[in-house]
Design an enzyme around this catalytic site. Sequence first.
Site, PDB file in Angstrom:
ATOM      1  N   THR A   7       0.757   6.896   1.434  1.00 15.30           N
ATOM      2  CA  THR A   7       0.247   5.579   1.061  1.00 15.30           C
ATOM      3  C   THR A   7      -0.588   5.695  -0.221  1.00 15.30           C
ATOM      4  OG1 THR A   7      -1.630   5.942   2.551  1.00 15.30           O
ATOM      5  CG2 THR A   7       0.223   4.668   3.401  1.00 15.30           C
ATOM      6  N   TYR A   8      -1.117   4.554  -0.683  1.00 15.43           N
ATOM      7  CA  TYR A   8      -1.808   4.502  -1.975  1.00 15.43           C
ATOM      8  C   TYR A   8      -2.957   5.498  -2.021  1.00 15.43           C
ATOM      9  CZ  TYR A   8      -3.703   2.504  -6.272  1.00 15.43           C
ATOM     10  OH  TYR A   8      -4.151   2.333  -7.551  1.00 15.43           O
ATOM     11  N   LEU A   9      -3.072   6.211  -3.165  1.00 17.73           N
ATOM     12  CA  LEU A   9      -3.967   7.362  -3.247  1.00 17.73           C
ATOM     13  C   LEU A   9      -5.368   7.044  -3.746  1.00 17.73           C
ATOM     14  CD1 LEU A   9      -3.165   9.221  -6.536  1.00 17.73           C
ATOM     15  CD2 LEU A   9      -1.631   7.441  -5.722  1.00 17.73           C
ATOM     16  N   ARG A  10      -5.623   5.830  -4.233  1.00 19.33           N
ATOM     17  CA  ARG A  10      -6.968   5.472  -4.713  1.00 19.33           C
ATOM     18  C   ARG A  10      -7.564   4.466  -3.741  1.00 19.33           C
ATOM     19  NH1 ARG A  10      -3.517   5.949  -8.949  1.00 19.33           N
ATOM     20  NH2 ARG A  10      -4.012   7.616 -10.439  1.00 19.33           N
TER      21      ARG A  10
ATOM     22  N   HIS B 180       0.808  -1.214   0.000  1.00 21.79           N
ATOM     23  CA  HIS B 180       0.000   0.000   0.000  1.00 21.79           C
ATOM     24  C   HIS B 180       0.848   1.274   0.000  1.00 21.79           C
ATOM     25  CE1 HIS B 180      -3.295  -2.688   0.713  1.00 21.79           C
ATOM     26  NE2 HIS B 180      -2.802  -3.076   1.860  1.00 21.79           N
TER      27      HIS B 180
END
Length: 525
Positions: A216-219, A21
């Site tokens: 961390t992951y944006l979607r 992530h």
Amino acid sequence: MLEQQQDVLGSHVTVARVVFHEITEDAIKNALMSPRYIDMDLVNAYLARRSLDYLIGFGISPLLWRKLPGCQSAGRVQSAALALVCDRETEIERFSPQEYWTVDTEFKTQCSDSSKGLCLTSRIKLLNSKKLDQLSISSQEEARAIEKRIYSCQFEVRGVKRSKICKNPPMPYITSSLQQDAANKLHFGAGRTMKVAQKLYEGISLSSEQTTGLITYLRTDGFHISDGAAEDIRSLVKERYGKQYAPEDIRKYLNKVKNAQEAHEAIRPTSIRRLPSSLIGILDEDSLKLYTLIWRRTMACQMEASRTELIQVDISNPEGDMIFHSSASRLDFKGYQAVYEDTEASGSSESPEGEAAHQDNFEALSKLKMKDLASPVNVNLGQHFTKPPSRYSEGALIKKMEELGIGRPSTYASIMRVLQDRKYVTIKSRVLHPEFRGRMVSAFLSHLFSEIADYSFTANMETELDNVSAGSTEWKGLLTDYWERFSKYCTDASQWDVRKVERMLEEKFLPILFPDLDTDSRVCP
């Protein structure tokens, strides 16, 4: 070339999937230590979603080209978003403003424990023993009659109420809330926000270490934060602001997003100890602003609630059938708001959202006691008119789509871009205005493809696709069932000639196309 590449791995090679992530050394090493097999249910859900979007796009778009020349495309999520914008415009056009009046009175009060009088402004809330709402006083004549009565009366303090209000910290960012906040506070469009967030996720080369991801992951549509990260946040809160600012336990947030998948954590810094102030001169201006926004929200979500002391005073005539109301508040404990004033950490401060709006009046109201006399000094009559609902901004539209379960975190920015590229909507002063071309497309779809244009269709379809990913629905059966219904819509729509479509649109948009003409004057002589 592609044919040569197919099956090149062979059946003897094991293919696994790793999940991480954030792009940090520890996260990627841990992911490689825990590979898993490819989940075919998730693959099938992806295939079903892509197939549905192709069926709808390739089914409707050619019809648009023939029936509405100049209108380029329609899609499953795109059409629902366009319908929201167009329906809001119709609401605004049909809106009829209503007149109403407010009556604010300045009182001079004589406190029992003070030789000097106090001045305060109150708004009427009860008249003739009836509670007033916004539209209760509808004309100047009524307002003048109330004004005359006020000047002829004596008043006294009828009630003093003190209370404490706790305001919980905001939830950590998910894709939609980050886009909304970036729009409201930084004036970033959804596309700009995602472009900057992608740079922060992919990372930069810091002088003291290797290239590392900053967030961390944006979607994502998941609000959860890993226990290790949450503990680190709480530890930093205690260090910077004191133990009283950190709750006893980690704050855990449950998901409130319709059709949420929760595959990823909330958006947060990969290291909360990497303060925004330490990145000044390293990040560009946009990146630093967005990182600061994310860092503050992440810190705030693991802090104590703010506490506000509220005081409310009612001033009444002797009969008790005319009552005025005043209130004021004072911040008692900053709680999570402390992080928004921490200029050392972020290099700038952000004023708390309205917490100290009436703090100036608090001291004056707190001196009042029951039965203190009050004399009207000045009556202010205000004329107002109700306002139509506001047009959507990008952030407001994304929020509405999220509430209805339309689309996914990865699609919001691209939908905004497509609607503008197709010239279906334009942005003026950060507000979405539908172009007439967009309104024609929306009307065409709602008339001939009523199921597609319905908000609930896209949301229910997301639920069905989630069932596919969970293994409870067979994806080809879902597509077959849908295609049987959709192909009938396409067949029926193809029977309409262009003149018939024009007449339907003319009837719907008559007040816009011919605002000053009656029906007879439009007949060709």
